[in-house]
Enzyme design. Structure first.
Site, PDB file in Angstrom:
ATOM      1  N   PRO A   9       0.788  -1.225   0.000  1.00 11.20           N
ATOM      2  CG  PRO A   9      -0.215  -1.168   2.094  1.00 11.20           C
ATOM      3  CD  PRO A   9       0.459  -2.096   1.134  1.00 11.20           C
ATOM      4  CG  ASN A  10      -0.277   4.283   1.296  1.00 10.83           C
ATOM      5  OD1 ASN A  10      -1.244   4.840   0.778  1.00 10.83           O
ATOM      6  ND2 ASN A  10      -0.351   3.689   2.467  1.00 10.83           N
ATOM      7  NE  ARG A  17       4.002   6.371   1.559  1.00  8.66           N
ATOM      8  CZ  ARG A  17       4.324   5.141   1.887  1.00  8.66           C
ATOM      9  NH1 ARG A  17       4.804   4.316   0.975  1.00  8.66           N
ATOM     10  NH2 ARG A  17       4.166   4.736   3.119  1.00  8.66           N
ATOM     11  CE1 TYR A  22       8.937   5.006   2.601  1.00  2.00           C
ATOM     12  CE2 TYR A  22       7.352   6.794   2.855  1.00  2.00           C
ATOM     13  CZ  TYR A  22       7.896   5.596   3.295  1.00  2.00           C
ATOM     14  OH  TYR A  22       7.406   4.996   4.426  1.00  2.00           O
ATOM     15  CG  ASN A  74       8.409  -2.218   0.105  1.00  2.00           C
ATOM     16  OD1 ASN A  74       7.868  -2.315   1.211  1.00  2.00           O
ATOM     17  ND2 ASN A  74       8.988  -1.104  -0.306  1.00  2.00           N
ATOM     18  CB  ALA A  77       1.546   0.055   6.111  1.00  2.00           C
ATOM     19  CG  HIS A  80       5.631  -2.360   9.984  1.00  2.00           C
ATOM     20  ND1 HIS A  80       6.938  -2.784   9.959  1.00  2.00           N
ATOM     21  CD2 HIS A  80       5.558  -1.312   9.123  1.00  2.00           C
ATOM     22  CE1 HIS A  80       7.631  -2.005   9.125  1.00  2.00           C
ATOM     23  NE2 HIS A  80       6.813  -1.114   8.609  1.00  2.00           N
ATOM     24  CG  ASP A  87       0.152 -17.433   8.319  1.00  2.00           C
ATOM     25  OD1 ASP A  87       1.269 -17.569   8.874  1.00  2.00           O
ATOM     26  OD2 ASP A  87      -0.913 -17.360   8.957  1.00  2.00           O
ATOM     27  CD  GLU A  98      11.343  -7.428   5.331  1.00  2.00           C
ATOM     28  OE1 GLU A  98      12.233  -8.154   5.865  1.00  2.00           O
ATOM     29  OE2 GLU A  98      10.517  -6.802   5.994  1.00  2.00           O
ATOM     30  CG  HIS A 100      11.266  -2.370   4.177  1.00  2.00           C
ATOM     31  ND1 HIS A 100       9.895  -2.352   4.089  1.00  2.00           N
ATOM     32  CD2 HIS A 100      11.599  -3.523   4.786  1.00  2.00           C
ATOM     33  CE1 HIS A 100       9.428  -3.458   4.641  1.00  2.00           C
ATOM     34  NE2 HIS A 100      10.436  -4.187   5.065  1.00  2.00           N
ATOM     35  CB  SER A 102      12.561   4.338   4.548  1.00  2.00           C
ATOM     36  OG  SER A 102      11.628   3.438   5.129  1.00  2.00           O
ATOM     37  NE  ARG A 107      10.194   5.783   8.414  1.00  2.00           N
ATOM     38  CZ  ARG A 107       9.256   5.656   7.472  1.00  2.00           C
ATOM     39  NH1 ARG A 107       9.431   4.786   6.489  1.00  2.00           N
ATOM     40  NH2 ARG A 107       8.166   6.403   7.516  1.00  2.00           N
ATOM     41  NE  ARG A 111       7.229   3.968   9.856  1.00  2.00           N
ATOM     42  CZ  ARG A 111       6.148   4.140   9.080  1.00  2.00           C
ATOM     43  NH1 ARG A 111       5.773   3.198   8.243  1.00  2.00           N
ATOM     44  NH2 ARG A 111       5.461   5.260   9.127  1.00  2.00           N
TER      45      ARG A 111
HETATM   46  C1  DQA Z   1       8.294   0.947   3.534  1.00  2.00           C
HETATM   47  C2  DQA Z   1       8.449   1.129   5.046  1.00  2.00           C
HETATM   48  C3  DQA Z   1       7.131   0.885   5.755  1.00  2.00           C
HETATM   49  O1  DQA Z   1       7.285   1.056   7.150  1.00  2.00           O
HETATM   50  C4  DQA Z   1       6.086   1.874   5.263  1.00  2.00           C
HETATM   51  O2  DQA Z   1       4.835   1.611   5.873  1.00  2.00           O
HETATM   52  C5  DQA Z   1       5.975   1.899   3.789  1.00  2.00           C
HETATM   53  C6  DQA Z   1       7.181   1.799   2.974  1.00  2.00           C
HETATM   54  C7  DQA Z   1       9.589   1.298   2.784  1.00  2.00           C
HETATM   55  O3  DQA Z   1       9.702   0.908   1.613  1.00  2.00           O
HETATM   56  O4  DQA Z   1      10.475   1.987   3.326  1.00  2.00           O
HETATM   57  O5  DQA Z   1       4.899   2.103   3.246  1.00  2.00           O
HETATM   58  O6  DQA Z   1       8.022  -0.418   3.297  1.00  2.00           O
END
Ligand code: DQA
Length: 147
Positions: A9-10, A17, A22, A74, A77, A80, A87, A98, A100, A102, A107, A111
């Protein structure tokens, strides 16, 4: 090698954003970066982004039946919060890395847990788009080593 890249998401809001966290590059830029890396490595890639947990679970499940060899994820959110994504990754048992953008370690407290990460063989964080490149190369090496 067939790779699935999942963004949560996002991440579709990249560029707009929180650019201080980011960066200013857009989601389209990220997709192009991933495609370029994969083209250079002769990797077939599907890139999936969703703001919905269940759609991410469905996509992970489908990857098992679609001949996917490895997953870069990735979960944003959902990293977390989502035991369902953890699963699903465990269910398909494909090598997953995985990523990320950031450095989540520096942070907020909320997180500091990664559920999805518990099913991943490696995590890259704080490297921006470069983390995706490293994740893809890591998985290629990993699969090459299994041949
Ligand atoms: C993120 C880090 C997450 O904590 C955050 O909710 C994101 C982006 C990152 O790519 O740094 O949406 O996964």
């Amino acid at each position: 090698m067939k790779l699935l890249v999942i963004n949560g998401p996002n991440l579709n809001m990249l560029g707009l954003r929180e650019p201080d966290i980011y960066g200013k590059k857009t989601y389209n830029d990220l997709e192009n970066h991933i495609k370029e890396v994969c083209a250079g490595q002769n990797i077939e890639v599907d890139i999936f982004q969703s703001n919905h947990e269940g759609d991410i679970v469905d996509t992970i499940q489908k990857s098992y039946y679609n001949g996917v060899d490895a997953i870069v994820i990735n979960p944003a959110a959902y990293t977390h919060t989502s035991v369902a994504i953890l699963d699903a990754l465990k269910a398909v048992a494909l090598p997953a890395v995985e990523v990320h953008l950031s450095d989540v370690r520096t942070r907020e407290d909320f997180r500091q847990i990664s559920y999805a990460g518990m099913a991943c063989i490696k995590t890259y964080m704080g490297l921006g788009f470069e983390g995706y490149r490293q994740a893809i190369l890591y998985l290629k090496d990993h699969l090459d080593g299994q041949k």
